[in-house]
Design a protein around this motif. Structure first.
Motif, mmCIF file in Angstrom:
data_model
loop_
_atom_site.group_PDB
_atom_site.id
_atom_site.type_symbol
_atom_site.label_atom_id
_atom_site.label_comp_id
_atom_site.label_asym_id
_atom_site.label_seq_id
_atom_site.Cartn_x
_atom_site.Cartn_y
_atom_site.Cartn_z
ATOM 1 N N HIS A 110 0.865 -1.236 0.378
ATOM 2 C CA HIS A 110 0.039 0.368 0.700
ATOM 3 C C HIS A 110 0.704 1.053 -0.132
ATOM 4 O O HIS A 110 1.937 1.363 0.905
ATOM 5 N N ASP A 112 0.591 3.611 2.082
ATOM 6 C CA ASP A 112 1.021 4.603 2.712
ATOM 7 C C ASP A 112 2.121 3.811 4.547
ATOM 8 O O ASP A 112 2.892 3.971 4.506
ATOM 9 N N ASN A 113 3.054 2.800 2.962
ATOM 10 C CA ASN A 113 4.158 3.170 3.840
ATOM 11 C C ASN A 113 4.982 3.674 3.256
ATOM 12 O O ASN A 113 6.274 3.435 4.023
ATOM 13 N N GLU A 115 5.983 8.209 3.407
ATOM 14 C CA GLU A 115 5.248 9.800 3.678
ATOM 15 C C GLU A 115 5.344 10.571 2.840
ATOM 16 O O GLU A 115 6.589 10.430 2.178
ATOM 17 N N ARG A 116 4.570 10.681 2.013
ATOM 18 C CA ARG A 116 5.366 11.799 0.683
ATOM 19 C C ARG A 116 5.762 13.178 1.162
ATOM 20 O O ARG A 116 4.528 14.186 2.360
ATOM 21 N N GLU A 133 10.241 6.281 2.501
ATOM 22 C CA GLU A 133 10.137 5.411 2.796
ATOM 23 C C GLU A 133 9.382 5.131 4.823
ATOM 24 O O GLU A 133 10.739 5.596 5.258
ATOM 25 N N GLY A 182 -3.068 2.113 -4.308
ATOM 26 C CA GLY A 182 -3.605 2.905 -2.970
ATOM 27 C C GLY A 182 -5.336 2.390 -2.179
ATOM 28 O O GLY A 182 -5.126 1.219 -2.854
ATOM 29 N N ASN A 183 -5.851 3.277 -2.168
ATOM 30 C CA ASN A 183 -6.747 2.700 -1.570
ATOM 31 C C ASN A 183 -8.141 1.981 -2.826
ATOM 32 O O ASN A 183 -9.208 1.780 -2.455
#
Length: 475
Positions: A110, A112-113, A115-116, A133, A182-183
């Motif tokens: 995902h 979410d692993n 961080e932008r 990451e 993503g979702n």
């Protein structure tokens, strides 16, 4: 009873004593082994079931009722476990197989692993961000593919980019680490190595252009990566300075493979609407639908000229104006410099000056004007002129380009270890948008172009503009 004497032994009593000692030790080992075997057999007789012990009373031990199975599958065992109580634990242990690491199909991780951290830029086929990451803290580039305008499913541009990046494992090609989701189904991200700069931004911010030795170092890396792509039958089809990334160690990597495509020999029928306008070859502008890696070599020539002047070499406003600027630099085509160009669809409306037919027929590639590149050596001008040859078959291959005399003369290419470094903007890597045309989007139809006004004739039929506003005088 006398002991037999070895015929190899002499009459020395000491030697005879050693031989006798060795015989006694060997006999003792044989007796110990026989005693151990008898103990094992006695233990096996004590653990047998009453059914097994009902043998003749003469003391002979017959064969066992059942043979021991050697299969690893416990399901193949028949009978009760009481028949072989000592074997059951061994069977359970033998089912454990050795496993070796191997690539397997599995779900993507995902997004979410990661961080932008900040947005970098938007391209024709995706948005690029700098990300970190979470587990390792390593900074990467995160590219979100544009899937909104894809009613037929996953766009072929995204599939080609993923496929070609997975195949193009080379030091001068950006490294694709993985694909994450993503979702939603339309949220697909490519995780790639992060590089601090792109060549276009560097050229805009540098006060002076690269030194000749530095230009050779940069160009060798670009052509080296392209030579590997062509050896794998991959055309990039959108080479430009903004798609060439550079880190603080002087390493150049080719990026943005949204328009990349496999090709063959003979080349298949392809779309002519590829490559950003300023780096597009003349055969594409004239409507060619069968082409090969020669279009990438034309883009290399445009990049070479941009490294020399710090400005894009051919900045056309539209396709008609781009053709005008190309012919202004190279001269108009003729039957000697570009045989068969009249067969291209858009060349039928091209009205050439009458004096162009009297051009030299020596067969050599005409050199570009020396006044445009005053600091370039003769070998460098020869290489640039061949890369920007109007005839696609006259352009060198990437392999031929790497072995050109230009890279062997002084000054030699500067080692990457001595290459100048440029400060990173840390959290401010957002690259400002340049006033440059975007790459063509998939699905666009090539416009019907009228090149009648390229040489100062009637206005072009597409936008009403008069080419580049000049008239060529030859002879």
């Amino acid at each position: 009873m006398s002991t037999a004497k070895s015929r190899w032994a002499d009459d020395d009593p000491e030697t005879e004593a050693i031989i006798a000692q060795q015989k006694r030790e060997k006999e003792a080992k044989r007796r110990a082994k026989a005693e151990k075997q008898r103990q094992l057999e006695a233990k096996a007789q004590q653990t047998q079931t009453p059914e097994t012990n009902s043998h003749p009373a003469n003391g002979e031990t017959g064969p066992p009722k059942k043979r021991r199975r050697l299969s690893n599958d416990a399901a193949e065992t028949t009978g009760s476990d009481a028949d072989a109580p000592e074997i059951a634990p061994q069977k359970k242990q033998s089912t454990a197989l050795l496993r070796f690491p191997a690539r397997e199909w599995g779900t993507c991780r995902h997004v979410d692993n990661f961080e932008r951290l900040n947005h970098i830029e938007e391209g024709s086929y995706g948005w690029v961000s700098r990300a970190k990451e979470i587990t390792t803290g390593e900074v990467v580039a995160l590219k979100k593919l544009k899937l909104e305008n894809s009613p037929d499913g996953f766009p072929v541009t995204g599939l080609r980019e993923i496929q070609t990046l997975l195949e193009a494992r080379h030091p001068n090609v950006v490294y694709l680490r993985e694909v994450v989701m993503g979702n939603k189904m339309d949220e697909v991200f490519l995780v790639m190595d992060f590089l601090e700069h792109d060549l276009k931004t560097l050229l805009d911010e540098m006060r002076e252009p690269f030194l000749p030795s530095e230009i050779k170092t940069v160009l060798l890396q670009i052509v080296g990566g392209l030579e590997f792509l062509h050896s794998q039958w991959i055309m990039h089809r959108d080479l430009k300075t903004s798609n060439l990334l550079m880190n603080n160690r002087g390493e150049i990597k080719l990026a943005d493979f949204g328009m990349a495509r496999y090709y063959g020999d003979p080349p298949p029928k392809l779309t002519q609407l590829v490559v950003t306008l300023w780096y597009r070859s003349p055969e594409l502008l004239l409507g060619a639908d069968k082409y090969g890696p020669e279009i990438d070599m034309w883009s290399i020539g445009c990049i070479f000229g941009e490294l020399l002047t710090k400005e894009p070499l051919l900045q056309g406003k539209n396709e008609v104006d781009q053709v005008s600027k190309i012919f202004e630099l190279t001269g108009p085509p003729n039957a000697q410099t570009w045989p068969g160009f009249r067969s291209l669809p858009n060349a039928k409306s091209l009205r050439l000056p009458s004096s162009s037919s009297s051009a030299t027929s020596s067969g050599k590639i005409p050199l570009l004007p020396r006044s445009k590149f005053p600091y370039l050596t003769n070998a460098g001008l020869s290489l640039l002129s061949s890369l920007l040859a109007l005839n696609p078959t006259s352009r060198p291959t990437a392999q031929q380009c790497l072995s050109h005399a230009y890279f062997k003369e002084d000054p030699r290419p500067k080692p990457r270890e001595m290459f100048p470094t440029f400060p990173s903007k840390a959290g401010m890597e957002k690259r400002r948008r340049h006033h440059t045309p975007e790459a063509p989007k998939r699905g666009q139809e090539a416009p019907q172009l009228d090149f009648a006004g390229v040489f100062g004739g009637a206005p072009g039929g597409d936008t009403g503009e008069v080419g580049a506003g000049f008239a060529l005088r030859l002879g």
